[in-house]
Design a protein around this motif. Structure first.
Motif, PDB file in Angstrom:
ATOM      1  N   LYS A 246       0.843  -1.329   0.079  1.00 20.19           N
ATOM      2  CA  LYS A 246       0.022   0.056   0.153  1.00 20.19           C
ATOM      3  C   LYS A 246       0.851   1.383  -0.090  1.00 20.19           C
ATOM      4  O   LYS A 246       0.296   2.400  -0.699  1.00 20.19           O
ATOM      5  N   ASN A 247       1.869   1.251   0.572  1.00 20.09           N
ATOM      6  CA  ASN A 247       2.770   2.520   0.776  1.00 20.09           C
ATOM      7  C   ASN A 247       3.326   2.558  -0.539  1.00 20.09           C
ATOM      8  O   ASN A 247       3.642   3.871  -1.043  1.00 20.09           O
ATOM      9  N   SER A 248       3.707   1.575  -1.313  1.00 23.42           N
ATOM     10  CA  SER A 248       4.491   1.813  -2.454  1.00 23.42           C
ATOM     11  C   SER A 248       3.449   2.264  -3.677  1.00 23.42           C
ATOM     12  O   SER A 248       3.911   3.116  -4.403  1.00 23.42           O
ATOM     13  N   TYR A 249       2.268   1.861  -3.305  1.00 22.59           N
ATOM     14  CA  TYR A 249       1.302   2.199  -4.219  1.00 22.59           C
ATOM     15  C   TYR A 249       0.795   3.770  -4.149  1.00 22.59           C
ATOM     16  O   TYR A 249       0.842   4.812  -5.110  1.00 22.59           O
ATOM     17  N   ILE A 250       0.745   4.172  -2.914  1.00 23.08           N
ATOM     18  CA  ILE A 250       0.576   5.456  -2.511  1.00 23.08           C
ATOM     19  C   ILE A 250       1.741   6.450  -2.871  1.00 23.08           C
ATOM     20  O   ILE A 250       1.638   7.592  -3.439  1.00 23.08           O
ATOM     21  N   ASN A 251       3.096   5.953  -2.930  1.00 25.89           N
ATOM     22  CA  ASN A 251       4.030   6.716  -3.174  1.00 25.89           C
ATOM     23  C   ASN A 251       4.213   7.070  -4.979  1.00 25.89           C
ATOM     24  O   ASN A 251       4.459   8.013  -5.323  1.00 25.89           O
ATOM     25  N   GLU A 252       3.715   6.062  -5.303  1.00 26.91           N
ATOM     26  CA  GLU A 252       3.512   6.170  -7.068  1.00 26.91           C
ATOM     27  C   GLU A 252       2.445   6.915  -7.395  1.00 26.91           C
ATOM     28  O   GLU A 252       2.618   7.972  -8.387  1.00 26.91           O
ATOM     29  N   GLN A 253       1.207   7.017  -6.691  1.00 22.44           N
ATOM     30  CA  GLN A 253       0.102   7.862  -6.968  1.00 22.44           C
ATOM     31  C   GLN A 253       0.394   9.257  -6.807  1.00 22.44           C
ATOM     32  O   GLN A 253       0.171  10.152  -7.290  1.00 22.44           O
ATOM     33  N   ASP A 345      -5.812  12.166  -0.241  1.00 25.16           N
ATOM     34  CA  ASP A 345      -6.520  12.416   1.111  1.00 25.16           C
ATOM     35  C   ASP A 345      -5.695  12.330   2.451  1.00 25.16           C
ATOM     36  O   ASP A 345      -4.632  11.783   2.298  1.00 25.16           O
ATOM     37  N   PRO A 346      -6.223  12.759   3.389  1.00 26.85           N
ATOM     38  CA  PRO A 346      -5.379  12.593   4.621  1.00 26.85           C
ATOM     39  C   PRO A 346      -4.650  11.279   5.029  1.00 26.85           C
ATOM     40  O   PRO A 346      -3.699  11.522   5.264  1.00 26.85           O
ATOM     41  N   GLU A 347      -5.385  10.347   4.885  1.00 21.73           N
ATOM     42  CA  GLU A 347      -5.060   8.736   5.171  1.00 21.73           C
ATOM     43  C   GLU A 347      -3.728   8.858   4.375  1.00 21.73           C
ATOM     44  O   GLU A 347      -2.754   8.369   4.975  1.00 21.73           O
ATOM     45  N   ILE A 351       0.255   8.332   5.455  1.00 19.67           N
ATOM     46  CA  ILE A 351       1.015   6.795   4.924  1.00 19.67           C
ATOM     47  C   ILE A 351       2.162   7.354   4.107  1.00 19.67           C
ATOM     48  O   ILE A 351       3.266   6.586   4.349  1.00 19.67           O
ATOM     49  N   LEU A 352       2.064   8.173   3.246  1.00 23.30           N
ATOM     50  CA  LEU A 352       3.153   8.454   2.436  1.00 23.30           C
ATOM     51  C   LEU A 352       4.358   9.099   3.208  1.00 23.30           C
ATOM     52  O   LEU A 352       5.376   8.929   2.966  1.00 23.30           O
ATOM     53  N   ASN A 353       3.811   9.939   4.181  1.00 24.91           N
ATOM     54  CA  ASN A 353       5.119  10.378   5.246  1.00 24.91           C
ATOM     55  C   ASN A 353       5.853   9.486   6.040  1.00 24.91           C
ATOM     56  O   ASN A 353       6.757   9.707   6.557  1.00 24.91           O
ATOM     57  N   GLU A 354       5.167   8.361   6.153  1.00 22.42           N
ATOM     58  CA  GLU A 354       5.676   7.372   7.109  1.00 22.42           C
ATOM     59  C   GLU A 354       7.045   6.749   6.260  1.00 22.42           C
ATOM     60  O   GLU A 354       8.051   6.409   6.928  1.00 22.42           O
ATOM     61  N   LYS A 356       8.740   7.800   2.308  1.00 26.61           N
ATOM     62  CA  LYS A 356       8.776   8.537   1.039  1.00 26.61           C
ATOM     63  C   LYS A 356       9.920   8.068   0.090  1.00 26.61           C
ATOM     64  O   LYS A 356      10.252   8.932  -0.807  1.00 26.61           O
ATOM     65  N   THR A 357      10.343   6.821   0.397  1.00 25.79           N
ATOM     66  CA  THR A 357      11.709   6.457  -0.341  1.00 25.79           C
ATOM     67  C   THR A 357      11.310   6.296  -2.053  1.00 25.79           C
ATOM     68  O   THR A 357      12.008   6.817  -2.616  1.00 25.79           O
ATOM     69  N   VAL A 358      10.341   5.577  -2.208  1.00 24.26           N
ATOM     70  CA  VAL A 358       9.886   5.612  -3.440  1.00 24.26           C
ATOM     71  C   VAL A 358       9.680   6.804  -4.082  1.00 24.26           C
ATOM     72  O   VAL A 358      10.012   7.073  -5.431  1.00 24.26           O
ATOM     73  N   PHE A 359       9.051   7.635  -3.714  1.00 27.24           N
ATOM     74  CA  PHE A 359       8.634   9.011  -4.110  1.00 27.24           C
ATOM     75  C   PHE A 359       9.922   9.847  -4.105  1.00 27.24           C
ATOM     76  O   PHE A 359       9.691  10.465  -5.258  1.00 27.24           O
ATOM     77  N   GLY A 360      10.692   9.648  -3.219  1.00 30.06           N
ATOM     78  CA  GLY A 360      12.039  10.449  -3.327  1.00 30.06           C
ATOM     79  C   GLY A 360      12.881  10.059  -4.558  1.00 30.06           C
ATOM     80  O   GLY A 360      13.372  10.656  -5.346  1.00 30.06           O
ATOM     81  N   GLN A 361      12.827   8.685  -4.904  1.00 31.35           N
ATOM     82  CA  GLN A 361      13.683   8.181  -5.773  1.00 31.35           C
ATOM     83  C   GLN A 361      12.978   8.384  -7.188  1.00 31.35           C
ATOM     84  O   GLN A 361      13.796   8.668  -8.228  1.00 31.35           O
ATOM     85  N   LEU A 362      11.669   8.533  -7.326  1.00 29.57           N
ATOM     86  CA  LEU A 362      11.121   8.999  -8.724  1.00 29.57           C
ATOM     87  C   LEU A 362      11.338  10.367  -8.915  1.00 29.57           C
ATOM     88  O   LEU A 362      11.439  10.876 -10.160  1.00 29.57           O
ATOM     89  N   ILE A 363      11.294  11.186  -7.959  1.00 29.05           N
ATOM     90  CA  ILE A 363      11.388  12.706  -8.091  1.00 29.05           C
ATOM     91  C   ILE A 363      12.681  13.134  -8.396  1.00 29.05           C
ATOM     92  O   ILE A 363      12.828  13.663  -9.596  1.00 29.05           O
ATOM     93  N   LEU A 364      13.827  12.306  -8.182  1.00 29.90           N
ATOM     94  CA  LEU A 364      14.938  12.606  -8.465  1.00 29.90           C
ATOM     95  C   LEU A 364      15.490  12.226  -9.837  1.00 29.90           C
ATOM     96  O   LEU A 364      15.945  12.874 -10.739  1.00 29.90           O
ATOM     97  N   GLU A 365      14.677  11.077 -10.196  1.00 32.71           N
ATOM     98  CA  GLU A 365      14.953  10.516 -11.597  1.00 32.71           C
ATOM     99  C   GLU A 365      14.392  11.425 -12.405  1.00 32.71           C
ATOM    100  O   GLU A 365      14.940  11.939 -13.516  1.00 32.71           O
ATOM    101  N   THR A 366      13.067  12.010 -12.190  1.00 31.62           N
ATOM    102  CA  THR A 366      12.284  12.821 -13.231  1.00 31.62           C
ATOM    103  C   THR A 366      13.085  14.085 -13.378  1.00 31.62           C
ATOM    104  O   THR A 366      13.328  14.543 -14.375  1.00 31.62           O
ATOM    105  N   ALA A 367      13.810  14.619 -12.286  1.00 30.07           N
ATOM    106  CA  ALA A 367      14.507  15.886 -12.134  1.00 30.07           C
ATOM    107  C   ALA A 367      15.584  15.618 -12.940  1.00 30.07           C
ATOM    108  O   ALA A 367      15.962  16.644 -13.621  1.00 30.07           O
TER     109      ALA A 367
END
Length: 474
Positions: A246-253, A345-347, A351-354, A356-367
């Motif tokens: 669920k965490n990875s899914y939310i990171n990608e979304q 949404d808040p939930e 969860i994302l704040n717990e 954000k590794t995947v999110f950070g990797q995706l942002i870095l690659e896009t940048a």
């Protein structure tokens, strides 16, 4: 017993060892040759099976790549109505058109009222109703606090806003297409990379107990059914869906939702640059001033050229536009939470704040992709294609509107290539062009502008390099 048979028997007995040895050697060689031939055939079969697997995997990757590019276009059709609503808050052209229409109707009404007044003066009928209506309307306008603009002011505002909106749309949608392509191709490649690693680990673990020569020979010796072996190999090579937490899914979304920034904030940077250049080229023109299509094209070309200079890097300053483009397409790190609160949404945000590794990797690659010169070249190519489409649409619209006003005699006297049109005609044509660009419909997908941008070859080349090349990754 004859002497011949005795001599033959004695000859056989003398050479019996040699004969048996020769027969044994021949039998051994035949058996060994048969075994070797069988092992070679099995080895060739396994090599053919590997080639079949590789071809199947490549075909699956190719199909998934094509599907990813189609998904990018679908996503753009979904986002266009959102962008149109955002634009309407600041660059609403229909409101100005209605105001001009009301001016025309009020002018026509006043002319009719004057004619009516002359008739009334001769007949002695009162005009109190008309006077009351007019005074009431004036009081209503004053109570609303609206300053009445003249017709010329409304036309000038419509001229400026239509040009700014048209050029801003072309830059924003081009950037949105580039960003969407990068995001979806990065995600799809990441999925395939995880799948490839998982399959490799599974195969390595299954072969960990078979490292001896005997095991290798036994693997070649055992005869599986060809059909079942091939189907089993293909099943192993299929891109099976990897269980996603669920965490990875939310990171990608959350990563995909970053397009909110461009649609709601980033495009305003485009608008500020475009507004300055539009005022420079078209600010001194009045609605009644005339231009040929060539002259209009030259002025619009200057607008695009000056805007490109401020956005894209050039030979003298490589860092001229890369940093600015990145801040337009993606939010700064200190604004990421603000954007995510608008889209999640808040939930999901908690969860994302717990993690954000995947999110950070995706942002870095896009940048990193956006910082590359290739991305700037692709975006500039998309903008140039947008300019070509705009000029085709404006020329068609202007010709249609002018032909309605011309008589047949005037059409014969003036050649289309030398014809001059009022700036007001160009203004309405630009407004209509904006409507064509922002036309949406996921079912029909009949937006010619989006189709042309999506078919730009260099965009597909960039998508393929991102999809297959891992050079952008750490």
């Amino acid at each position: 017993m004859s002497s011949g048979s005795v001599s033959s028997r004695s000859l056989f007995q003398r050479h019996r060892g040699k004969v048996l040895t020769s027969v044994g050697i021949v039998a051994t060689l035949f058996t060994a040759g048969s075994v070797c031939m069988y092992l070679v055939k099995r080895w060739l079969y396994k090599q053919q099976l590997k080639i079949t697997e590789q071809h199947f995997i490549r075909e699956q990757i190719r199909r998934r790549f094509t599907q990813t590019q189609e998904d990018s276009l679908y996503a753009l059709y979904e986002l266009i109505p959102v962008f149109a609503m955002v634009l309407a808050k600041k660059l609403d052209l229909e409101e100005l058109v209605i105001a001009l229409r009301d001016k025309k109707l009020s002018k026509t009404g006043s002319q009719k009222a004057r004619i009516g007044d002359n008739d009334v003066l001769s007949s002695g009928i009162s005009t109190s109703v008309t006077e009351v209506d007019t005074s009431t309307a004036n009081v209503a306008n004053k109570s609303e606090g609206k300053t009445q603009k003249t017709k010329a002011e409304l036309w000038n505002e419509l001229k400026t806003k239509s040009l700014i909106k048209m050029v801003t749309i072309s830059y924003t949608i081009s950037a949105l297409l580039l960003l969407t392509r990068l995001q979806l191709n990065i995600l799809t490649r990441r999925e395939y990379l995880e799948t490839a690693i998982r399959v490799a680990v599974e195969k390595e673990s299954s072969l960990s107990d078979g490292k001896s020569v005997v095991s290798w020979i036994w693997g070649l010796w055992k005869g599986d059914d060809t059909k079942s072996a091939v189907s089993e190999a293909i099943e192993d090579s299929k891109a099976k869906p990897t269980p996603v937490s669920k965490n990875s899914y939310i990171n990608e979304q959350a990563f995909l939702s970053l397009s909110w920034w461009l649609l709601n904030r980033g495009w305003q940077d485009f608008e500020a640059i475009v507004e300055e250049n539009v005022e420079k080229q078209f600010g001194q023109l009045n609605p009644r001033d005339t231009l040929s299509i060539t002259e209009f094209s030259e002025k619009l070309t200057e607008v695009f050229r000056d805007t490109n200079k401020q956005l894209f890097p050039d030979a003298t300053n490589e860092q001229n536009g890369t940093g600015r483009l990145q801040t337009i397409l993606l939010p700064r790190p200190d604004l990421e939470d603000f954007v995510l609160k608008q889209t999640l949404d808040p939930e999901a945000f908690n969860i994302l704040n717990e993690d954000k590794t995947v999110f950070g990797q995706l942002i870095l690659e896009t940048a990193k992709c956006l910082e590359s010169t290739v991305s700037s070249i692709v975006l500039e190519t998309l903008v140039n294609e947008s300019f070509q489409y705009i000029m085709e649409q404006v020329e068609t619209n202007v010709s249609k509107k002018k032909n309605k006003q011309k008589t047949a005699k005037e059409s014969d006297c003036v050649e289309d290539s030398d014809a001059k049109y009022q700036m007001a005609v160009f203004t309405i044509s630009c407004k209509d062009c904006c409507n064509e660009i922002l036309k949406s419909g996921v079912v029909s997908m009949d937006n010619e502008f989006l189709a042309r941008l999506d078919s730009v070859v260099i965009l597909d080349d960039l998508s393929a390099s991102v999809y297959s090349n891992f050079g952008f990754q750490d």
